[in-house]
Every structure is written in C-alpha cells, then in structure tokens.
Design a protein around this motif. Sequence first.
Motif, PDB file in Angstrom:
ATOM      1  N   TYR A  83      13.841 -42.563 -51.961  1.00 15.96           N
ATOM      2  CA  TYR A  83      13.814 -43.524 -50.854  1.00 15.96           C
ATOM      3  C   TYR A  83      14.238 -42.823 -49.567  1.00 15.96           C
ATOM      4  O   TYR A  83      15.012 -41.870 -49.594  1.00 15.96           O
ATOM      5  CB  TYR A  83      14.768 -44.695 -51.129  1.00 15.96           C
ATOM      6  N   ARG A  84      13.729 -43.303 -48.463  1.00 19.77           N
ATOM      7  CA  ARG A  84      14.122 -42.808 -47.144  1.00 19.77           C
ATOM      8  C   ARG A  84      14.620 -43.995 -46.314  1.00 19.77           C
ATOM      9  O   ARG A  84      14.144 -45.126 -46.471  1.00 19.77           O
ATOM     10  CB  ARG A  84      12.954 -42.124 -46.424  1.00 19.77           C
ATOM     11  N   PRO A  85      15.579 -43.770 -45.409  1.00 23.93           N
ATOM     12  CA  PRO A  85      16.164 -44.888 -44.658  1.00 23.93           C
ATOM     13  C   PRO A  85      15.367 -45.224 -43.400  1.00 23.93           C
ATOM     14  O   PRO A  85      14.840 -44.345 -42.709  1.00 23.93           O
ATOM     15  CB  PRO A  85      17.556 -44.363 -44.297  1.00 23.93           C
ATOM     16  N   ILE A  86      15.272 -46.505 -43.114  1.00 25.23           N
ATOM     17  CA  ILE A  86      14.713 -47.011 -41.870  1.00 25.23           C
ATOM     18  C   ILE A  86      15.790 -47.853 -41.194  1.00 25.23           C
ATOM     19  O   ILE A  86      16.299 -48.807 -41.776  1.00 25.23           O
ATOM     20  CB  ILE A  86      13.453 -47.861 -42.113  1.00 25.23           C
ATOM     21  N   SER A  87      16.154 -47.506 -39.966  1.00 20.80           N
ATOM     22  CA  SER A  87      17.225 -48.202 -39.247  1.00 20.80           C
ATOM     23  C   SER A  87      16.634 -49.197 -38.254  1.00 20.80           C
ATOM     24  O   SER A  87      15.771 -48.838 -37.445  1.00 20.80           O
ATOM     25  CB  SER A  87      18.110 -47.201 -38.499  1.00 20.80           C
ATOM     26  N   ILE A  88      17.092 -50.441 -38.342  1.00 21.98           N
ATOM     27  CA  ILE A  88      16.705 -51.490 -37.399  1.00 21.98           C
ATOM     28  C   ILE A  88      17.826 -51.619 -36.378  1.00 21.98           C
ATOM     29  O   ILE A  88      18.881 -52.183 -36.659  1.00 21.98           O
ATOM     30  CB  ILE A  88      16.450 -52.816 -38.118  1.00 21.98           C
ATOM     31  N   LEU A  89      17.613 -51.072 -35.203  1.00 23.07           N
ATOM     32  CA  LEU A  89      18.631 -51.058 -34.161  1.00 23.07           C
ATOM     33  C   LEU A  89      18.728 -52.416 -33.477  1.00 23.07           C
ATOM     34  O   LEU A  89      17.767 -53.190 -33.487  1.00 23.07           O
ATOM     35  CB  LEU A  89      18.301 -49.974 -33.133  1.00 23.07           C
ATOM     36  N   PRO A  90      19.872 -52.719 -32.862  1.00 26.04           N
ATOM     37  CA  PRO A  90      19.989 -53.968 -32.095  1.00 26.04           C
ATOM     38  C   PRO A  90      18.947 -54.035 -30.984  1.00 26.04           C
ATOM     39  O   PRO A  90      18.696 -53.042 -30.291  1.00 26.04           O
ATOM     40  CB  PRO A  90      21.419 -53.895 -31.531  1.00 26.04           C
ATOM     41  N   THR A  91      18.348 -55.194 -30.821  1.00 25.50           N
ATOM     42  CA  THR A  91      17.259 -55.342 -29.854  1.00 25.50           C
ATOM     43  C   THR A  91      17.743 -55.097 -28.430  1.00 25.50           C
ATOM     44  O   THR A  91      17.027 -54.490 -27.616  1.00 25.50           O
ATOM     45  CB  THR A  91      16.651 -56.746 -29.973  1.00 25.50           C
ATOM     46  N   ILE A  92      18.950 -55.552 -28.108  1.00 30.21           N
ATOM     47  CA  ILE A  92      19.470 -55.364 -26.742  1.00 30.21           C
ATOM     48  C   ILE A  92      19.690 -53.879 -26.453  1.00 30.21           C
ATOM     49  O   ILE A  92      19.469 -53.413 -25.333  1.00 30.21           O
ATOM     50  CB  ILE A  92      20.784 -56.138 -26.565  1.00 30.21           C
ATOM     51  N   SER A  93      20.106 -53.112 -27.461  1.00 27.76           N
ATOM     52  CA  SER A  93      20.354 -51.689 -27.235  1.00 27.76           C
ATOM     53  C   SER A  93      19.060 -50.947 -26.905  1.00 27.76           C
ATOM     54  O   SER A  93      19.075 -49.958 -26.158  1.00 27.76           O
ATOM     55  CB  SER A  93      21.008 -51.074 -28.474  1.00 27.76           C
ATOM     56  N   LYS A  94      17.934 -51.416 -27.459  1.00 28.38           N
ATOM     57  CA  LYS A  94      16.654 -50.776 -27.141  1.00 28.38           C
ATOM     58  C   LYS A  94      16.320 -50.915 -25.663  1.00 28.38           C
ATOM     59  O   LYS A  94      15.752 -49.997 -25.057  1.00 28.38           O
ATOM     60  CB  LYS A  94      15.542 -51.382 -27.990  1.00 28.38           C
ATOM     61  N   VAL A  95      16.666 -52.065 -25.090  1.00 25.74           N
ATOM     62  CA  VAL A  95      16.406 -52.280 -23.663  1.00 25.74           C
ATOM     63  C   VAL A  95      17.217 -51.290 -22.830  1.00 25.74           C
ATOM     64  O   VAL A  95      16.703 -50.668 -21.891  1.00 25.74           O
ATOM     65  CB  VAL A  95      16.741 -53.733 -23.275  1.00 25.74           C
ATOM     66  N   ALA A  96      18.504 -51.124 -23.164  1.00 20.26           N
ATOM     67  CA  ALA A  96      19.356 -50.183 -22.419  1.00 20.26           C
ATOM     68  C   ALA A  96      18.866 -48.751 -22.578  1.00 20.26           C
ATOM     69  O   ALA A  96      18.837 -47.974 -21.602  1.00 20.26           O
ATOM     70  CB  ALA A  96      20.800 -50.318 -22.897  1.00 20.26           C
ATOM     71  N   GLU A  97      18.483 -48.372 -23.790  1.00 22.08           N
ATOM     72  CA  GLU A  97      18.014 -46.999 -24.026  1.00 22.08           C
ATOM     73  C   GLU A  97      16.733 -46.705 -23.257  1.00 22.08           C
ATOM     74  O   GLU A  97      16.573 -45.616 -22.683  1.00 22.08           O
ATOM     75  CB  GLU A  97      17.799 -46.793 -25.520  1.00 22.08           C
ATOM     76  N   LYS A  98      15.824 -47.659 -23.210  1.00 21.26           N
ATOM     77  CA  LYS A  98      14.562 -47.435 -22.493  1.00 21.26           C
ATOM     78  C   LYS A  98      14.787 -47.334 -20.987  1.00 21.26           C
ATOM     79  O   LYS A  98      14.098 -46.563 -20.295  1.00 21.26           O
ATOM     80  CB  LYS A  98      13.575 -48.566 -22.818  1.00 21.26           C
ATOM     81  N   LEU A  99      15.740 -48.106 -20.467  1.00 21.46           N
ATOM     82  CA  LEU A  99      16.031 -48.031 -19.034  1.00 21.46           C
ATOM     83  C   LEU A  99      16.608 -46.670 -18.662  1.00 21.46           C
ATOM     84  O   LEU A  99      16.238 -46.079 -17.637  1.00 21.46           O
ATOM     85  CB  LEU A  99      16.995 -49.150 -18.654  1.00 21.46           C
ATOM     86  N   VAL A 100      17.523 -46.148 -19.471  1.00 20.32           N
ATOM     87  CA  VAL A 100      18.103 -44.829 -19.203  1.00 20.32           C
ATOM     88  C   VAL A 100      17.052 -43.736 -19.409  1.00 20.32           C
ATOM     89  O   VAL A 100      16.988 -42.766 -18.644  1.00 20.32           O
ATOM     90  CB  VAL A 100      19.325 -44.595 -20.106  1.00 20.32           C
ATOM     91  N   ALA A 101      16.199 -43.892 -20.436  1.00 21.29           N
ATOM     92  CA  ALA A 101      15.155 -42.896 -20.690  1.00 21.29           C
ATOM     93  C   ALA A 101      14.185 -42.813 -19.517  1.00 21.29           C
ATOM     94  O   ALA A 101      13.714 -41.713 -19.165  1.00 21.29           O
ATOM     95  CB  ALA A 101      14.407 -43.238 -21.981  1.00 21.29           C
ATOM     96  N   GLU A 102      13.868 -43.942 -18.898  1.00 23.51           N
ATOM     97  CA  GLU A 102      12.972 -43.924 -17.733  1.00 23.51           C
ATOM     98  C   GLU A 102      13.561 -43.090 -16.600  1.00 23.51           C
ATOM     99  O   GLU A 102      12.860 -42.305 -15.955  1.00 23.51           O
ATOM    100  CB  GLU A 102      12.720 -45.359 -17.254  1.00 23.51           C
ATOM    101  N   GLN A 103      14.867 -43.260 -16.353  1.00 22.64           N
ATOM    102  CA  GLN A 103      15.500 -42.501 -15.280  1.00 22.64           C
ATOM    103  C   GLN A 103      15.556 -41.006 -15.603  1.00 22.64           C
ATOM    104  O   GLN A 103      15.380 -40.167 -14.708  1.00 22.64           O
ATOM    105  CB  GLN A 103      16.909 -43.046 -15.030  1.00 22.64           C
ATOM    106  N   MET A 104      15.785 -40.673 -16.869  1.00 19.28           N
ATOM    107  CA  MET A 104      15.815 -39.262 -17.259  1.00 19.28           C
ATOM    108  C   MET A 104      14.450 -38.615 -17.094  1.00 19.28           C
ATOM    109  O   MET A 104      14.326 -37.498 -16.576  1.00 19.28           O
ATOM    110  CB  MET A 104      16.291 -39.144 -18.707  1.00 19.28           C
ATOM    111  N   ILE A 105      13.406 -39.299 -17.509  1.00 22.12           N
ATOM    112  CA  ILE A 105      12.054 -38.745 -17.376  1.00 22.12           C
ATOM    113  C   ILE A 105      11.677 -38.590 -15.904  1.00 22.12           C
ATOM    114  O   ILE A 105      11.050 -37.594 -15.500  1.00 22.12           O
ATOM    115  CB  ILE A 105      11.050 -39.646 -18.117  1.00 22.12           C
ATOM    116  N   CYS A 106      12.059 -39.588 -15.100  1.00 22.33           N
ATOM    117  CA  CYS A 106      11.770 -39.491 -13.659  1.00 22.33           C
ATOM    118  C   CYS A 106      12.493 -38.302 -13.045  1.00 22.33           C
ATOM    119  O   CYS A 106      11.940 -37.592 -12.195  1.00 22.33           O
ATOM    120  CB  CYS A 106      12.178 -40.786 -12.975  1.00 22.33           C
ATOM    121  N   HIS A 107      13.727 -38.042 -13.468  1.00 21.58           N
ATOM    122  CA  HIS A 107      14.477 -36.885 -12.954  1.00 21.58           C
ATOM    123  C   HIS A 107      13.820 -35.577 -13.367  1.00 21.58           C
ATOM    124  O   HIS A 107      13.715 -34.640 -12.567  1.00 21.58           O
ATOM    125  CB  HIS A 107      15.914 -36.946 -13.461  1.00 21.58           C
ATOM    126  N   LEU A 108      13.372 -35.504 -14.631  1.00 19.74           N
ATOM    127  CA  LEU A 108      12.731 -34.275 -15.106  1.00 19.74           C
ATOM    128  C   LEU A 108      11.385 -34.028 -14.413  1.00 19.74           C
ATOM    129  O   LEU A 108      11.006 -32.882 -14.188  1.00 19.74           O
ATOM    130  CB  LEU A 108      12.539 -34.350 -16.623  1.00 19.74           C
TER     131      LEU A 108
END
Length: 353
Positions: free
Chosen positions: A307-332
């Motif tokens: 078996y391999r694990p699949i993690s279901i992350l909190p939905t609100i945390s995905k929103v925060a991660e995507k917002l920070v990822a957008e700023q990082m990509i824009c900086h790069l």
Amino acid sequence: MVTGLSDHNLTLVARKLTSKRFRPLVREDESFRIPKRNLDIFHHTIQLIDWDDLLLGIDIEEDSKAFSDKLENTMKDFSCKFRHKHIKHSVPWMNDDILKIMKERDSALKTAIKNKSSHDRQHFAMLRNRVVMKLRKAKADFFMTVIEKARGKTKMVWDQLHKLMGHPNKVRKLQELNINGKLSNNPVEIAKAFNHYFIDSVATIAKCFSPEIRPVCTVNTLEPTFIIRNVTHSDVTRIISFLKPSKTKDTFGMDAVMLKTLSKTLINPISNIINLSISQNMFPSVWKSAAVIPVFKEGDRLSTSNYRPISILPTISKVAEKLVAEQMICHLKNSPFAQISTGQRGCCWSCVS
C-alpha cells in the motif's frame, strides 16, 4: 412447437443469456454528510457567526484552531449518518424517455403475441426500432459529452470506462490486515499498523542519504529580495474558484465544494488568518494535519508493504499554499538568475548562480 416468437425475439433472448452485462454499482459504506433539506439552514447559521469576535488576530495558532473548531462543530450539528443505497443495474445514458418507450414496446409485444395480427406486429416493430435508435443516440451523446469534458485528459475518459465496466476501486475499506503474522479486523489496530509502516518507510529511506555540508553563500543586497505580501479578498476568492470541485472531506469535514459554496461568507476570516500567518511567519499546526488513506498497489492485500499513502490536506491550507506559491513563482520569473525548463512536467524553476 413454440408459436408467437419471431427470429428477433430469439436473438434478444440469446443476447440476454450470453452477452456480458454491466455490473451493478453497489455501495454499502456509511458516511456523514449534511442532508439537502438542512443546507439552507446550515448556510444561514454560518452567516450568523461573528468571526470578528471569535478571531482576536493576536496568535495564529489560537485563531486558526478556533476557526477550524467552529466550522467542524457547526457541520457536525447538521450532519447525519447516511447509508448508500443500492444502485439498480442500469447504464448512465438511460433516461425516462427511453424507459417509457421500452415499456410501450414490451406492452406492444404482448399484444402482438396475444392477438396474432399483422397490425399489432407492425406497431411492435416500429416501437422496437425507435428504442434502438434512441439508445444508439443516447449512448453516442453520452460518450461525446465525456470526451468534450475530458478536453484531452485520457484519465477522465478511462475513469468513466472503468465505472461502466465495474472495475473495483483501489481505494476501498479494509476488512482485515496481517499484523505481526496474525490477521486482524480491528480498525484501530489496522490504522496503527499503517501509521507505523509509513513512518518507518520514510525513516529507512532517509538513512540511505548522507548529510551534505552546503557552503555558505553570500547574499547580494542589490538583487530583488523575496517577501511574502499580504493577500486581498479578491486573491482568496480567485484561488477558491480555481480549486477542483472535490467532495473529499479533510479532517475537519470540509471539502472544496462546500468551501466554494461558503466562499462569500468565509472570505473575510480566511483572509485574516492567512495574513496573520504571513505576518507572524508561522504555518498553523491545525493545517498540518492530514487524513492518510492507504491505496492498494498490487500483490497481497493483507500486507502493509503493498500500500502507498495518500494524504488529504485541509482545504483551507491549500488556499494559503497556492497564494504563497503564486508570489514565489512571480518572484522567480522576475529574477535575473531564474531559468525555466519546459521539458519536464509543467514548469520547473531552477536558479543558476
């Protein structure tokens, strides 16, 4: 001698006896969800919550926990236990119009066999041909809709084909597991066994790598510095709208579909919590919890190693991660040392010194 049967009837009987039929889709699992009749009351209750009084804006850990606990408790108050009903043996392109004509066809067949008149036989033949034409058209329209919705994604097409053929889903409830040489059907023991196996697997892999001593690099103050900026309500709304409409629930009972529905009500507290997290340079602990589901790969289903694990992350945390990822990509993108490589999957950024 059998009378009242034509070659078409015999062909129909032979096909029903020999051809492979679609397997019935049966669900026996139980789940907790909010009934449709209580959705309006639930949405109204969420709107009446005074988030400004609940979230003090001082400690990110306290605010994020208070927000998650309030949502979780409110959803539990309106949730009920449901048992999935057995789905009848049918195909997805069947509709009420075709079922109605099929009943008329069957009734016309009985009348033709009883009266043995040519007029009744012609009427039955007309209805039979109409059923065949409508079935062919409905089937073609169904697959054309699947292909159009897929938009070139073969996985979505294969998922529909697997549902039609009744292929078993890899994610299913485990009945028993081999733990230390003994079969166990205790859910708590099975969960602990998977937890220990997944943790030990990561520790074993980490031992294969020796720690590297990285040289200290000097920072050029003339180059642009990456700083995480505060987010606006429009930024959070846009990210929530881009989330996949999944009904998979996280550890708090929230899913993307529910978040999209409650986005106008929750946009203010979510934005405040994300900005508080950015200002205090801390990711909330409650957002680090995940529901881990073991997915079967191949081999013996009683062994945890298959078996391999699949993690279901909190939905609100995905929103925060995507917002920070957008700023990082824009900086790069604006960095003079950023180089993009499109040969790999998606976009891969690498800094070249």
